[in-house]
Design a protein around this motif. Structure first.
Motif, PDB file in Angstrom:
ATOM      1  N   GLU A 268       5.763  21.907   2.585  1.00  0.00           N
ATOM      2  CA  GLU A 268       6.993  22.531   3.092  1.00  0.00           C
ATOM      3  C   GLU A 268       7.915  21.497   3.740  1.00  0.00           C
ATOM      4  OE1 GLU A 268       6.045  25.796   5.648  1.00  0.00           O
ATOM      5  OE2 GLU A 268       5.155  26.961   4.022  1.00  0.00           O
ATOM      6  N   ASN A 269       7.355  20.597   4.516  1.00  0.00           N
ATOM      7  CA  ASN A 269       8.178  19.558   5.164  1.00  0.00           C
ATOM      8  C   ASN A 269       8.783  18.608   4.131  1.00  0.00           C
ATOM      9  OD1 ASN A 269       7.816  20.562   7.724  1.00  0.00           O
ATOM     10  ND2 ASN A 269       6.077  19.234   8.186  1.00  0.00           N
ATOM     11  N   THR A 270       8.016  18.265   3.118  1.00  0.00           N
ATOM     12  CA  THR A 270       8.530  17.407   2.056  1.00  0.00           C
ATOM     13  C   THR A 270       9.674  18.097   1.323  1.00  0.00           C
ATOM     14  OG1 THR A 270       6.361  16.388   1.792  1.00  0.00           O
ATOM     15  CG2 THR A 270       7.911  16.146  -0.043  1.00  0.00           C
ATOM     16  N   GLN A 271       9.499  19.391   1.009  1.00  0.00           N
ATOM     17  CA  GLN A 271      10.553  20.143   0.329  1.00  0.00           C
ATOM     18  C   GLN A 271      11.793  20.246   1.212  1.00  0.00           C
ATOM     19  OE1 GLN A 271      10.465  21.284  -2.915  1.00  0.00           O
ATOM     20  NE2 GLN A 271      12.638  21.592  -2.543  1.00  0.00           N
ATOM     21  N   PHE A 272      11.588  20.463   2.511  1.00  0.00           N
ATOM     22  CA  PHE A 272      12.718  20.545   3.440  1.00  0.00           C
ATOM     23  C   PHE A 272      13.520  19.241   3.440  1.00  0.00           C
ATOM     24  CE2 PHE A 272      14.296  19.449   7.694  1.00  0.00           C
ATOM     25  CZ  PHE A 272      15.258  20.450   7.848  1.00  0.00           C
ATOM     26  N   LEU A 273      12.821  18.116   3.499  1.00  0.00           N
ATOM     27  CA  LEU A 273      13.512  16.824   3.506  1.00  0.00           C
ATOM     28  C   LEU A 273      14.241  16.570   2.187  1.00  0.00           C
ATOM     29  CD1 LEU A 273      10.904  14.623   5.386  1.00  0.00           C
ATOM     30  CD2 LEU A 273      13.097  15.461   6.242  1.00  0.00           C
ATOM     31  N   MET A 274      13.629  16.963   1.076  1.00  0.00           N
ATOM     32  CA  MET A 274      14.301  16.805  -0.211  1.00  0.00           C
ATOM     33  C   MET A 274      15.550  17.682  -0.272  1.00  0.00           C
ATOM     34  SD  MET A 274      11.064  16.553  -2.793  1.00  0.00           S
ATOM     35  CE  MET A 274      12.067  16.758  -4.247  1.00  0.00           C
ATOM     36  N   ASP A 275      15.428  18.925   0.176  1.00  0.00           N
ATOM     37  CA  ASP A 275      16.581  19.830   0.188  1.00  0.00           C
ATOM     38  C   ASP A 275      17.680  19.303   1.089  1.00  0.00           C
ATOM     39  OD1 ASP A 275      15.264  21.508  -1.540  1.00  0.00           O
ATOM     40  OD2 ASP A 275      14.742  23.002  -0.034  1.00  0.00           O
ATOM     41  N   LYS A 276      17.278  18.763   2.231  1.00  0.00           N
ATOM     42  CA  LYS A 276      18.256  18.216   3.165  1.00  0.00           C
ATOM     43  C   LYS A 276      19.021  17.071   2.509  1.00  0.00           C
ATOM     44  CE  LYS A 276      18.585  16.301   7.802  1.00  0.00           C
ATOM     45  NZ  LYS A 276      17.870  15.862   8.979  1.00  0.00           N
ATOM     46  N   PHE A 277      18.317  16.247   1.758  1.00  0.00           N
ATOM     47  CA  PHE A 277      18.965  15.129   1.067  1.00  0.00           C
ATOM     48  C   PHE A 277      19.868  15.630  -0.057  1.00  0.00           C
ATOM     49  CE2 PHE A 277      18.859  12.173  -2.559  1.00  0.00           C
ATOM     50  CZ  PHE A 277      19.586  11.139  -1.997  1.00  0.00           C
TER      51      PHE A 277
ATOM     52  N   ALA B 147      23.045  17.343   1.046  1.00  0.00           N
ATOM     53  CA  ALA B 147      23.905  16.520   1.894  1.00  0.00           C
ATOM     54  C   ALA B 147      25.235  16.250   1.187  1.00  0.00           C
ATOM     55  CB  ALA B 147      23.228  15.198   2.227  1.00  0.00           C
TER      56      ALA B 147
ATOM     57  N   TYR C  31      25.479  12.982  -0.781  1.00  0.00           N
ATOM     58  CA  TYR C  31      24.876  12.945  -2.115  1.00  0.00           C
ATOM     59  C   TYR C  31      25.845  13.522  -3.139  1.00  0.00           C
ATOM     60  CZ  TYR C  31      21.624  13.637  -5.965  1.00  0.00           C
ATOM     61  OH  TYR C  31      21.016  13.616  -7.189  1.00  0.00           O
TER      62      TYR C  31
END
Length: 129
Positions: free
Chosen positions: A42-51, A54, A57
């Motif tokens: 979940e944290n990895t997906q959150f960081l990817m979504d945040k990127f 953005a 991007y």
């Protein structure tokens, strides 16, 4: 006896209390492994979504699209696919929609020059309905 009590109170006031961290085991001993793995996912997906969501991007991708537009006519099918997926799956869901019109103008011009891209889009839309 009064000065001794005051001294003990002063000493207690100056000491910093620390929780007993030494008595607490590692989180893995309390939390099941499946829960830890799910948290990491979940944290990895959150960081990817945040990127991906953005605005920086989106701006970068729009710049790449302009460069490709200037360099190739028609642009590579992979680029058309990538930009289409980005617009339809990411950009339309993001808060920042100011660049949506610019992306759509580029895509419309690209689809106007590539029969293969039009076929791919129709096939993709038919498969996902």
């Amino acid at each position: 006896s009064r000065p001794a009590a005051a001294s003990a109170e002063q000493q207690a006031a100056t000491e910093t209390w620390h929780p007993p961290y030494g008595e607490i085991g590692s989180p893995a001993s309390y939390v099941p492994n499946e829960v830890c793995e799910e948290l990491v996912r979940e944290n990895t997906q959150f960081l990817m979504d945040k990127f991906i969501f953005a605005p920086e991007y989106s701006a970068w991708l729009l710049n790449v699209a302009h460069v490709v537009s200037d360099a190739a006519d028609p642009p590579p099918l992979d680029m058309i696919r990538s930009l289409t997926y980005f617009v339809l799956e990411v950009l339309v869901r993001s808060k920042e929609k100011a660049s949506l019109e610019s992306f759509m103008k580029i895509l419309c011009s690209w689809y106007g020059t590539s029969v293969d891209a039009c076929r791919w889009l129709l096939d993709t839309l038919l498969l996902h309905t």
